[in-house]
Design a protein around this motif. Sequence first.
Motif, PDB file in Angstrom:
ATOM      1  N   SER A 161      -1.260 -39.098  63.008  1.00 10.50           N
ATOM      2  CA  SER A 161      -1.898 -39.103  64.335  1.00 10.50           C
ATOM      3  C   SER A 161      -2.332 -37.702  64.750  1.00 10.50           C
ATOM      4  CB  SER A 161      -0.956 -39.687  65.395  1.00 10.50           C
ATOM      5  OG  SER A 161      -0.666 -41.027  65.109  1.00 10.50           O
ATOM      6  N   ILE A 162      -2.761 -36.907  63.779  1.00 13.43           N
ATOM      7  CA  ILE A 162      -3.255 -35.559  64.048  1.00 13.43           C
ATOM      8  C   ILE A 162      -4.775 -35.608  64.117  1.00 13.43           C
ATOM      9  CG2 ILE A 162      -3.552 -33.239  63.088  1.00 13.43           C
ATOM     10  CD1 ILE A 162      -0.796 -33.532  61.826  1.00 13.43           C
ATOM     11  N   PHE A 163      -5.307 -35.137  65.222  1.00  9.78           N
ATOM     12  CA  PHE A 163      -6.748 -35.000  65.377  1.00  9.78           C
ATOM     13  C   PHE A 163      -7.071 -33.537  65.099  1.00  9.78           C
ATOM     14  CE2 PHE A 163      -7.911 -39.077  67.218  1.00  9.78           C
ATOM     15  CZ  PHE A 163      -6.661 -39.588  67.505  1.00  9.78           C
ATOM     16  N   ALA A 164      -7.267 -33.219  63.836  1.00 13.11           N
ATOM     17  CA  ALA A 164      -7.448 -31.829  63.415  1.00 13.11           C
ATOM     18  C   ALA A 164      -8.796 -31.301  63.879  1.00 13.11           C
ATOM     19  CB  ALA A 164      -7.329 -31.738  61.901  1.00 13.11           C
ATOM     20  N   LYS A 165      -8.782 -30.065  64.335  1.00 13.64           N
ATOM     21  CA  LYS A 165     -10.009 -29.369  64.715  1.00 13.64           C
ATOM     22  C   LYS A 165     -10.684 -28.880  63.443  1.00 13.64           C
ATOM     23  CE  LYS A 165     -12.865 -27.159  67.399  1.00 13.64           C
ATOM     24  NZ  LYS A 165     -13.990 -27.853  67.913  1.00 13.64           N
ATOM     25  N   MET A 166     -11.988 -29.101  63.325  1.00 14.01           N
ATOM     26  CA  MET A 166     -12.705 -28.741  62.110  1.00 14.01           C
ATOM     27  C   MET A 166     -13.941 -27.924  62.466  1.00 14.01           C
ATOM     28  SD  MET A 166     -13.998 -31.222  58.972  1.00 14.01           S
ATOM     29  CE  MET A 166     -13.455 -32.616  59.861  1.00 14.01           C
ATOM     30  N   GLU A 167     -14.172 -26.854  61.724  1.00 15.52           N
ATOM     31  CA  GLU A 167     -15.352 -26.016  61.894  1.00 15.52           C
ATOM     32  C   GLU A 167     -16.006 -25.795  60.543  1.00 15.52           C
ATOM     33  OE1 GLU A 167     -16.663 -24.831  64.684  1.00 15.52           O
ATOM     34  OE2 GLU A 167     -15.079 -25.559  65.991  1.00 15.52           O
ATOM     35  N   GLY A 168     -17.323 -25.811  60.493  1.00 17.00           N
ATOM     36  CA  GLY A 168     -18.059 -25.473  59.281  1.00 17.00           C
ATOM     37  C   GLY A 168     -18.468 -26.635  58.406  1.00 17.00           C
ATOM     38  N   LYS A 169     -18.158 -27.848  58.805  1.00 14.79           N
ATOM     39  CA  LYS A 169     -18.466 -29.001  57.956  1.00 14.79           C
ATOM     40  C   LYS A 169     -19.964 -29.205  57.768  1.00 14.79           C
ATOM     41  CE  LYS A 169     -18.479 -33.667  58.313  1.00 14.79           C
ATOM     42  NZ  LYS A 169     -18.358 -34.796  59.096  1.00 14.79           N
ATOM     43  N   ASP A 170     -20.747 -28.853  58.749  1.00 14.35           N
ATOM     44  CA  ASP A 170     -22.192 -29.073  58.665  1.00 14.35           C
ATOM     45  C   ASP A 170     -22.837 -28.307  57.515  1.00 14.35           C
ATOM     46  OD1 ASP A 170     -22.046 -30.778  60.815  1.00 14.35           O
ATOM     47  OD2 ASP A 170     -22.654 -29.263  62.280  1.00 14.35           O
ATOM     48  N   THR A 171     -22.383 -27.085  57.270  1.00 12.97           N
ATOM     49  CA  THR A 171     -22.962 -26.301  56.168  1.00 12.97           C
ATOM     50  C   THR A 171     -22.203 -26.517  54.870  1.00 12.97           C
ATOM     51  OG1 THR A 171     -21.651 -24.358  56.744  1.00 12.97           O
ATOM     52  CG2 THR A 171     -23.884 -24.517  57.675  1.00 12.97           C
ATOM     53  N   GLY A 172     -20.884 -26.740  54.956  1.00 16.50           N
ATOM     54  CA  GLY A 172     -20.086 -27.015  53.757  1.00 16.50           C
ATOM     55  C   GLY A 172     -19.815 -25.807  52.884  1.00 16.50           C
ATOM     56  N   ASP A 173     -20.074 -24.593  53.377  1.00 19.94           N
ATOM     57  CA  ASP A 173     -19.757 -23.392  52.608  1.00 19.94           C
ATOM     58  C   ASP A 173     -18.282 -23.016  52.761  1.00 19.94           C
ATOM     59  OD1 ASP A 173     -22.355 -23.033  51.692  1.00 19.94           O
ATOM     60  OD2 ASP A 173     -22.915 -21.800  53.419  1.00 19.94           O
ATOM     61  N   TRP A 174     -17.815 -23.066  53.998  1.00 18.62           N
ATOM     62  CA  TRP A 174     -16.426 -22.741  54.317  1.00 18.62           C
ATOM     63  C   TRP A 174     -16.037 -23.644  55.482  1.00 18.62           C
ATOM     64  CZ3 TRP A 174     -14.702 -17.176  56.124  1.00 18.62           C
ATOM     65  CH2 TRP A 174     -13.349 -17.180  56.443  1.00 18.62           C
ATOM     66  N   VAL A 175     -15.118 -24.556  55.247  1.00 18.09           N
ATOM     67  CA  VAL A 175     -14.656 -25.444  56.308  1.00 18.09           C
ATOM     68  C   VAL A 175     -13.227 -25.072  56.661  1.00 18.09           C
ATOM     69  CG1 VAL A 175     -14.193 -27.824  57.000  1.00 18.09           C
ATOM     70  CG2 VAL A 175     -16.141 -27.330  55.528  1.00 18.09           C
ATOM     71  N   LEU A 176     -12.996 -24.848  57.936  1.00 19.88           N
ATOM     72  CA  LEU A 176     -11.661 -24.572  58.459  1.00 19.88           C
ATOM     73  C   LEU A 176     -11.177 -25.835  59.134  1.00 19.88           C
ATOM     74  CD1 LEU A 176      -9.390 -22.522  59.344  1.00 19.88           C
ATOM     75  CD2 LEU A 176     -10.666 -22.389  61.483  1.00 19.88           C
ATOM     76  N   LEU A 177      -9.995 -26.292  58.749  1.00 26.56           N
ATOM     77  CA  LEU A 177      -9.406 -27.485  59.340  1.00 26.56           C
ATOM     78  C   LEU A 177      -8.034 -27.094  59.874  1.00 26.56           C
ATOM     79  CD1 LEU A 177      -9.939 -30.963  58.196  1.00 26.56           C
ATOM     80  CD2 LEU A 177      -7.585 -30.335  58.644  1.00 26.56           C
ATOM     81  N   ASP A 178      -7.872 -27.151  61.187  1.00 21.56           N
ATOM     82  CA  ASP A 178      -6.632 -26.766  61.849  1.00 21.56           C
ATOM     83  C   ASP A 178      -5.818 -28.012  62.148  1.00 21.56           C
ATOM     84  OD1 ASP A 178      -4.591 -25.864  63.466  1.00 21.56           O
ATOM     85  OD2 ASP A 178      -5.896 -24.890  64.926  1.00 21.56           O
ATOM     86  N   ALA A 179      -4.725 -28.194  61.407  1.00 22.51           N
ATOM     87  CA  ALA A 179      -3.843 -29.340  61.615  1.00 22.51           C
ATOM     88  C   ALA A 179      -2.523 -28.908  62.253  1.00 22.51           C
ATOM     89  CB  ALA A 179      -3.594 -30.049  60.284  1.00 22.51           C
ATOM     90  N   GLY A 180      -2.555 -27.840  63.001  1.00 24.41           N
ATOM     91  CA  GLY A 180      -1.350 -27.370  63.682  1.00 24.41           C
ATOM     92  C   GLY A 180      -0.502 -26.504  62.773  1.00 24.41           C
ATOM     93  N   ASP A 181       0.547 -27.080  62.204  1.00 21.64           N
ATOM     94  CA  ASP A 181       1.446 -26.330  61.332  1.00 21.64           C
ATOM     95  C   ASP A 181       0.817 -25.966  59.999  1.00 21.64           C
ATOM     96  OD1 ASP A 181       3.521 -26.358  63.176  1.00 21.64           O
ATOM     97  OD2 ASP A 181       4.399 -28.194  62.375  1.00 21.64           O
ATOM     98  N   VAL A 182      -0.284 -26.600  59.648  1.00 23.58           N
ATOM     99  CA  VAL A 182      -0.986 -26.316  58.397  1.00 23.58           C
ATOM    100  C   VAL A 182      -2.464 -26.085  58.710  1.00 23.58           C
ATOM    101  CG1 VAL A 182      -1.602 -27.161  56.096  1.00 23.58           C
ATOM    102  CG2 VAL A 182       0.632 -27.739  57.069  1.00 23.58           C
TER     103      VAL A 182
END
Length: 142
Positions: free
Chosen positions: A95-116
């Motif tokens: 039930s983690i709604f991870a924040k994601m940045e960079g998916k549109d370009t796909g060069d570098w995607v950051l996915l923040d799942a809290g502890d990971v």
Amino acid sequence: MHKEDDVLSATHSAAAAAAPGQPMTVAAHTDYTSEELRDAVLSILDDNKADDVVQVDLRGKTSVCDFMVIASGRSSRQVAAMSEKLSEELKARFSIFAKMEGKDTGDWVLLDAGDVVVHLFRPEVREFYQLEKMWMPAQATA
């Protein structure tokens, strides 16, 4: 707040979602550990054919997260697909709604799942930034 300022925002559950325009708050999850979350991330990335997966234990080094996982995909399309699959699986399993940045370009995607926190790169972008070297122990010189 600028979009860039929100990159490492907290994860949240549907019950803890903030009102529009308000910052998200961290949901109190006690049904899994950061190690279990890390293991799930590693398993999902393995299932999706991630290359050169590295995990960095950040416990006691930063308050941002307990683990950083860095991996590569062979193309922008694979990086974007892996990030989407990882996000969907974390939502379904934890039930983690991870924040994601960079998916549109796909060069570098950051996915923040809290502890990971997960960084997914195309190989040449990963080589350029060498992110894991910032957190690895210093080499002893002889």
